[in-house]
Design a protein around this motif. Structure first.
Motif, PDB file in Angstrom:
ATOM      1  N   CYS A  88       0.832  -1.210   0.000  1.00 32.68           N
ATOM      2  CA  CYS A  88       0.000   0.000   0.000  1.00 32.68           C
ATOM      3  C   CYS A  88       0.865   1.258   0.000  1.00 32.68           C
ATOM      4  O   CYS A  88       0.618   2.188  -0.774  1.00 32.68           O
ATOM      5  CB  CYS A  88      -0.929  -0.001   1.210  1.00 32.68           C
ATOM      6  N   GLN A  89       1.864   1.290   0.859  1.00 31.98           N
ATOM      7  CA  GLN A  89       2.730   2.457   0.951  1.00 31.98           C
ATOM      8  C   GLN A  89       3.506   2.679  -0.336  1.00 31.98           C
ATOM      9  O   GLN A  89       3.664   3.815  -0.785  1.00 31.98           O
ATOM     10  CB  GLN A  89       3.672   2.309   2.151  1.00 31.98           C
ATOM     11  N   GLN A  90       3.974   1.608  -0.962  1.00 31.92           N
ATOM     12  CA  GLN A  90       4.757   1.735  -2.196  1.00 31.92           C
ATOM     13  C   GLN A  90       3.909   2.094  -3.412  1.00 31.92           C
ATOM     14  O   GLN A  90       4.423   2.648  -4.384  1.00 31.92           O
ATOM     15  CB  GLN A  90       5.516   0.438  -2.479  1.00 31.92           C
ATOM     16  N   HIS A  91       2.620   1.785  -3.359  1.00 29.57           N
ATOM     17  CA  HIS A  91       1.765   1.988  -4.519  1.00 29.57           C
ATOM     18  C   HIS A  91       0.647   3.020  -4.292  1.00 29.57           C
ATOM     19  O   HIS A  91      -0.283   3.118  -5.095  1.00 29.57           O
ATOM     20  CB  HIS A  91       1.172   0.646  -4.964  1.00 29.57           C
ATOM     21  N   GLY A  92       0.721   3.767  -3.205  1.00 33.07           N
ATOM     22  CA  GLY A  92      -0.211   4.863  -2.979  1.00 33.07           C
ATOM     23  C   GLY A  92      -1.634   4.467  -2.654  1.00 33.07           C
ATOM     24  O   GLY A  92      -2.566   5.200  -2.972  1.00 33.07           O
ATOM     25  N   ALA A  93      -1.815   3.320  -2.028  1.00 36.04           N
ATOM     26  CA  ALA A  93      -3.160   2.899  -1.616  1.00 36.04           C
ATOM     27  C   ALA A  93      -3.357   3.244  -0.144  1.00 36.04           C
ATOM     28  O   ALA A  93      -2.475   3.008   0.671  1.00 36.04           O
ATOM     29  CB  ALA A  93      -3.349   1.400  -1.836  1.00 36.04           C
ATOM     30  N   GLY A  94      -4.508   3.797   0.186  1.00 38.10           N
ATOM     31  CA  GLY A  94      -4.760   4.202   1.557  1.00 38.10           C
ATOM     32  C   GLY A  94      -5.689   3.290   2.335  1.00 38.10           C
ATOM     33  O   GLY A  94      -5.913   3.495   3.516  1.00 38.10           O
ATOM     34  N   VAL A  95      -6.228   2.257   1.653  1.00 40.97           N
ATOM     35  CA  VAL A  95      -7.232   1.409   2.280  1.00 40.97           C
ATOM     36  C   VAL A  95      -6.982  -0.058   1.928  1.00 40.97           C
ATOM     37  O   VAL A  95      -6.696  -0.384   0.771  1.00 40.97           O
ATOM     38  CB  VAL A  95      -8.659   1.789   1.816  1.00 40.97           C
ATOM     39  N   ILE A  96      -7.120  -0.907   2.931  1.00 47.83           N
ATOM     40  CA  ILE A  96      -7.122  -2.357   2.732  1.00 47.83           C
ATOM     41  C   ILE A  96      -8.560  -2.819   2.880  1.00 47.83           C
ATOM     42  O   ILE A  96      -9.235  -2.469   3.849  1.00 47.83           O
ATOM     43  CB  ILE A  96      -6.224  -3.069   3.764  1.00 47.83           C
ATOM     44  N   ILE A  97      -9.034  -3.565   1.908  1.00 45.93           N
ATOM     45  CA  ILE A  97     -10.387  -4.125   1.930  1.00 45.93           C
ATOM     46  C   ILE A  97     -10.309  -5.540   2.500  1.00 45.93           C
ATOM     47  O   ILE A  97      -9.461  -6.335   2.087  1.00 45.93           O
ATOM     48  CB  ILE A  97     -10.971  -4.224   0.503  1.00 45.93           C
ATOM     49  N   ARG A  98     -11.201  -5.853   3.435  1.00 43.18           N
ATOM     50  CA  ARG A  98     -11.265  -7.217   3.976  1.00 43.18           C
ATOM     51  C   ARG A  98     -12.720  -7.647   4.048  1.00 43.18           C
ATOM     52  O   ARG A  98     -13.595  -6.884   4.469  1.00 43.18           O
ATOM     53  CB  ARG A  98     -10.645  -7.288   5.373  1.00 43.18           C
ATOM     54  N   GLY A  99     -12.963  -8.865   3.639  1.00 45.15           N
ATOM     55  CA  GLY A  99     -14.298  -9.437   3.714  1.00 45.15           C
ATOM     56  C   GLY A  99     -14.504 -10.141   5.040  1.00 45.15           C
ATOM     57  O   GLY A  99     -13.567 -10.716   5.594  1.00 45.15           O
ATOM     58  N   LEU A 100     -15.720 -10.064   5.554  1.00 44.75           N
ATOM     59  CA  LEU A 100     -16.075 -10.736   6.803  1.00 44.75           C
ATOM     60  C   LEU A 100     -17.250 -11.662   6.544  1.00 44.75           C
ATOM     61  O   LEU A 100     -18.297 -11.225   6.078  1.00 44.75           O
ATOM     62  CB  LEU A 100     -16.458  -9.724   7.882  1.00 44.75           C
ATOM     63  N   ARG A 101     -17.058 -12.957   6.868  1.00 47.78           N
ATOM     64  CA  ARG A 101     -18.140 -13.924   6.703  1.00 47.78           C
ATOM     65  C   ARG A 101     -18.873 -14.191   8.008  1.00 47.78           C
ATOM     66  O   ARG A 101     -20.038 -14.540   8.005  1.00 47.78           O
ATOM     67  CB  ARG A 101     -17.580 -15.256   6.176  1.00 47.78           C
ATOM     68  N   ASN A 102     -18.143 -14.036   9.124  1.00 43.54           N
ATOM     69  CA  ASN A 102     -18.730 -14.411  10.416  1.00 43.54           C
ATOM     70  C   ASN A 102     -17.955 -13.740  11.556  1.00 43.54           C
ATOM     71  O   ASN A 102     -16.999 -12.995  11.315  1.00 43.54           O
ATOM     72  CB  ASN A 102     -18.719 -15.936  10.567  1.00 43.54           C
ATOM     73  N   ALA A 103     -18.351 -14.042  12.788  1.00 43.73           N
ATOM     74  CA  ALA A 103     -17.720 -13.425  13.962  1.00 43.73           C
ATOM     75  C   ALA A 103     -16.268 -13.847  14.134  1.00 43.73           C
ATOM     76  O   ALA A 103     -15.443 -13.056  14.597  1.00 43.73           O
ATOM     77  CB  ALA A 103     -18.516 -13.774  15.224  1.00 43.73           C
TER      78      ALA A 103
END
Length: 148
Positions: A88-103
């Motif tokens: 992210c830091q090397q490529h200028g991304a400010g957000v990580i997306i993560r999917g949540l299926r359950n608790a």
């Protein structure tokens, strides 16, 4: 909530990391939803031999790109063997997306998100659609090798 200044290019770029072994309908749905929220989404194929993937990171990345519609022009796929935050830091991304299926996912992912936040990268959790919440790469791999 993102606390990036207006016009900061990192606020429009997101990274969706994972092993993607294999890439499932749940993963595809999450990429589709994320690409509508961000100007650019990179699907980051984790290269982690400790997980014993069935294919190399480069092969999984190639397969994954082929599984995405060609008109998803704001989505790229890359293989990466380092920390997601470093990408992210090397490529200028400010957000990580993560999917949540359950608790269980929520507890594990929250710990990772806290660490990434201390390193300057926010995490956006996206819940799985109910009809896709039971799908996992592990289940798909097991079903593919199950005797029929």
């Amino acid at each position: 909530m993102l606390h990036r200044p207006v016009g900061d290019p990192r606020s429009s770029r997101a990274v969706y990391p994972g092993t993607f072994d294999p890439f499932t309908d749940g993963h595809r749905d999450l990429v589709d939803r994320a690409r509508r929220l961000f100007e650019h989404v990179t699907v980051l194929v984790a290269v982690n031999d400790e997980k014993r993937p069935t294919k190399s990171g480069a092969e999984r990345a190639l397969d994954l790109r082929g599984a995405l519609p060609a008109d998803w022009e704001n989505v790229t796929v890359a293989a990466w063997s380092g920390l997601t935050v470093a990408y992210c830091q090397q490529h200028g991304a400010g957000v990580i997306i993560r999917g949540l299926r359950n608790a269980v996912d929520a507890v594990r992912e929250n710990q990772l998100a806290a660490m990434n936040e201390t390193l300057g990268i926010a995490t956006l959790f996206m819940p799985a659609r109910p009809e896709l919440a039971t799908i996992s790469s592990t289940v798909v791999r097991a079903a593919a090798t199950w005797p029929h």
